[in-house]
Design a protein around this motif. Sequence first.
Motif, PDB file in Angstrom:
ATOM      1  N   UNK A   1      32.252  41.269  38.944  1.00  0.00           N
ATOM      2  CA  UNK A   1      33.498  40.555  39.443  1.00  0.00           C
ATOM      3  C   UNK A   1      34.589  40.802  38.163  1.00  0.00           C
ATOM      4  N   UNK A   2      35.610  41.166  38.738  1.00  0.00           N
ATOM      5  CA  UNK A   2      37.068  41.616  37.586  1.00  0.00           C
ATOM      6  C   UNK A   2      38.230  40.695  38.119  1.00  0.00           C
ATOM      7  N   UNK A   3      38.903  40.285  36.984  1.00  0.00           N
ATOM      8  CA  UNK A   3      40.044  39.527  36.916  1.00  0.00           C
ATOM      9  C   UNK A   3      41.119  40.234  36.072  1.00  0.00           C
ATOM     10  N   UNK A   4      42.156  40.581  36.527  1.00  0.00           N
ATOM     11  CA  UNK A   4      43.290  41.140  35.842  1.00  0.00           C
ATOM     12  C   UNK A   4      44.476  40.140  35.538  1.00  0.00           C
ATOM     13  N   UNK A   5      44.978  39.810  34.451  1.00  0.00           N
ATOM     14  CA  UNK A   5      46.026  38.877  34.482  1.00  0.00           C
ATOM     15  C   UNK A   5      47.327  39.960  33.649  1.00  0.00           C
ATOM     16  N   UNK A   6      48.253  39.885  34.338  1.00  0.00           N
ATOM     17  CA  UNK A   6      49.601  40.604  33.668  1.00  0.00           C
ATOM     18  C   UNK A   6      50.421  40.058  32.970  1.00  0.00           C
ATOM     19  N   UNK A   7      50.932  40.372  31.758  1.00  0.00           N
ATOM     20  CA  UNK A   7      51.570  39.807  30.929  1.00  0.00           C
ATOM     21  C   UNK A   7      52.804  40.660  30.855  1.00  0.00           C
ATOM     22  N   UNK A   8      54.165  39.908  31.034  1.00  0.00           N
ATOM     23  CA  UNK A   8      55.178  40.460  31.471  1.00  0.00           C
ATOM     24  C   UNK A   8      56.302  40.096  30.137  1.00  0.00           C
ATOM     25  N   UNK A   9      57.371  41.172  30.159  1.00  0.00           N
ATOM     26  CA  UNK A   9      58.425  40.586  29.402  1.00  0.00           C
ATOM     27  C   UNK A   9      59.284  39.672  29.921  1.00  0.00           C
ATOM     28  N   UNK A  10      60.062  38.939  28.900  1.00  0.00           N
ATOM     29  CA  UNK A  10      61.009  37.955  29.296  1.00  0.00           C
ATOM     30  C   UNK A  10      62.231  38.598  30.290  1.00  0.00           C
ATOM     31  N   UNK A  11      62.272  37.869  31.567  1.00  0.00           N
ATOM     32  CA  UNK A  11      63.295  38.270  32.334  1.00  0.00           C
ATOM     33  C   UNK A  11      63.035  38.990  33.480  1.00  0.00           C
ATOM     34  N   UNK A  12      61.493  39.311  33.309  1.00  0.00           N
ATOM     35  CA  UNK A  12      61.162  40.311  34.518  1.00  0.00           C
ATOM     36  C   UNK A  12      60.849  39.276  35.787  1.00  0.00           C
TER      37      UNK A  12
ATOM     38  N   UNK B   1      38.083  42.312  21.579  1.00  0.00           N
ATOM     39  CA  UNK B   1      36.811  42.195  21.058  1.00  0.00           C
ATOM     40  C   UNK B   1      36.281  40.907  22.061  1.00  0.00           C
ATOM     41  N   UNK B   2      36.851  40.253  23.025  1.00  0.00           N
ATOM     42  CA  UNK B   2      36.385  39.433  23.664  1.00  0.00           C
ATOM     43  C   UNK B   2      35.324  40.134  24.847  1.00  0.00           C
ATOM     44  N   UNK B   3      34.226  39.563  24.920  1.00  0.00           N
ATOM     45  CA  UNK B   3      33.185  40.430  25.736  1.00  0.00           C
ATOM     46  C   UNK B   3      33.705  40.602  27.300  1.00  0.00           C
ATOM     47  N   UNK B   4      33.391  42.062  27.552  1.00  0.00           N
ATOM     48  CA  UNK B   4      33.859  42.232  29.168  1.00  0.00           C
ATOM     49  C   UNK B   4      35.512  42.622  29.264  1.00  0.00           C
ATOM     50  N   UNK B   5      36.078  42.751  28.232  1.00  0.00           N
ATOM     51  CA  UNK B   5      37.422  42.823  28.135  1.00  0.00           C
ATOM     52  C   UNK B   5      37.940  44.109  27.888  1.00  0.00           C
ATOM     53  N   UNK B   6      39.011  44.614  28.849  1.00  0.00           N
ATOM     54  CA  UNK B   6      39.649  46.092  28.913  1.00  0.00           C
ATOM     55  C   UNK B   6      41.107  45.657  28.820  1.00  0.00           C
ATOM     56  N   UNK B   7      42.099  45.923  27.683  1.00  0.00           N
ATOM     57  CA  UNK B   7      43.447  45.773  27.899  1.00  0.00           C
ATOM     58  C   UNK B   7      44.061  47.009  28.534  1.00  0.00           C
ATOM     59  N   UNK B   8      44.709  46.966  29.764  1.00  0.00           N
ATOM     60  CA  UNK B   8      45.334  48.290  30.178  1.00  0.00           C
ATOM     61  C   UNK B   8      46.849  48.105  29.984  1.00  0.00           C
TER      62      UNK B   8
ATOM     63  N   UNK C   1      45.631  42.467  31.175  1.00  0.00           N
ATOM     64  CA  UNK C   1      44.449  41.925  30.616  1.00  0.00           C
ATOM     65  C   UNK C   1      43.364  41.965  31.393  1.00  0.00           C
ATOM     66  N   UNK C   2      42.396  42.833  31.414  1.00  0.00           N
ATOM     67  CA  UNK C   2      41.335  42.705  32.505  1.00  0.00           C
ATOM     68  C   UNK C   2      40.076  42.538  32.044  1.00  0.00           C
ATOM     69  N   UNK C   3      39.143  41.485  32.898  1.00  0.00           N
ATOM     70  CA  UNK C   3      37.915  41.356  32.253  1.00  0.00           C
ATOM     71  C   UNK C   3      36.846  41.353  33.412  1.00  0.00           C
ATOM     72  N   UNK C   4      35.630  41.811  33.069  1.00  0.00           N
ATOM     73  CA  UNK C   4      34.492  42.030  34.101  1.00  0.00           C
ATOM     74  C   UNK C   4      33.451  40.845  33.768  1.00  0.00           C
TER      75      UNK C   4
END
Length: 433
Positions: A334-345, A363-370, A391-394
């Motif tokens: 199962x995967x979850x992605x949380x988008x971090x955006x700039x101020x004003x977006x 370094x968090x287990x299962x995480x890949x930062x796209x 920020x995506x995690x499996x």
Amino acid sequence: MKILVIGSGGREHALVWKLAQSPRVTDLWCAPGNAGIAAERVAANQSLVQCADIPADNLPALLALAQDQRIDLTVVGPDNPLALGLVDLFQQHGLRIWGPNRRAAQFESSKAFSQEFMEKHGIPTARSMVFSFPGPARKFAILLGGKCAVKADGLAWGKGVLLCQSVDEAVQAIDEMLIAQKFGVAGSRIIIQELLEGMEVSLHALCDGQTTRLFPTSQDHKRIGENDTGPNTGGMGAYSPTPFLSPGALDEVSNVILAPWLKGCRDEGIDFRGVLYPGLMLTKKGPKVLEFNARLGDPEAQVYLMRLETDLLDLLEACVDGLLGKHELRFSGVAVCVVMASAGYPGAVRKGEIIHGLEKAARVPGVKIFHAGTARDGDNIVTAGGRVLGVTALGTTLAEARDRAYQAVSKIQFDGAQFRRDIAAKALGQAQL
């Protein structure tokens, strides 16, 4: 093989990252790429991915790059180069390229074309009409009681949809598009669609012109704020799979949506080779298509490619060669992605803010930062767009993947960073995957 990926966002970083894992890939290029893409390495020989500073809509320069580097396969990420005919141009010069040609890309580049196609071929969708003048558009919105979606016909970077709950809101949305021209030429013609009620999910299916292969479900989070508040964005997060469609129900969706769509393409001589992305509303009367897209969603691509076990290069080549029927798609976890955006977006944003904590978060287990809107400034990675990171995690469960994603998010800082704290909350409220 030498591969070229077109684009610069989180979807393209995910494509590069997954393609780099294929044992058949020897060289990877991306145009224009971003700071995260430029740090990826090809698994077969540990060579760095090379980024070429060429915009995704500069078709002649992209063609010259592919010819000069003798690229074996080009993979198109975003919608605009597809709508401009990049696939057609490459094919005219004998180059292999993955993505729908200009005619097939109309499923996304023209919502009017897509709507008319669905109605003609019996694909369940919302009641709608197409307008170029505000007077008749207002009358139709009033007929719907103001509860409608006002959509720009053309491409508007995922933001050309205004959801309205009253006549006043609908009239304002119509005037913004047709009179104030908020979305430019993309909004010179609009579609007004009845506002469907239910749970919205994203479907994706690979297609080689004759065969489709359906992905598991995912769910995007379009609004900027928690509980789906505020203006639409390009997508603030996603997760996959969702608990809202059983495998049997997913098969039925394929029968009532993908099958007539594919038959309609054949009947009309549309050779669609790429990925079709229908946005669905699960209504009390069954699933209905909100709109079609002709490329991978962003951030859906991030969660899908984290879960995909099949060699992505094999699948993309099968689409190009008409051999998709010989392949199966395998996904796990199962995967979850949380988008971090700039101020004003999603409006005007600040750029050049230094991003801290990327190494700790990775370094968090299962995480890949796209990376999406990032650039390198000396020794620093800085913000360079609206959506900055995916920020995506499996994980083995949705709760585990979500916890990992937010744990990684908590380690990343840049001035003005904003993100939603309720990604996948709807699913957790219904079931533990």
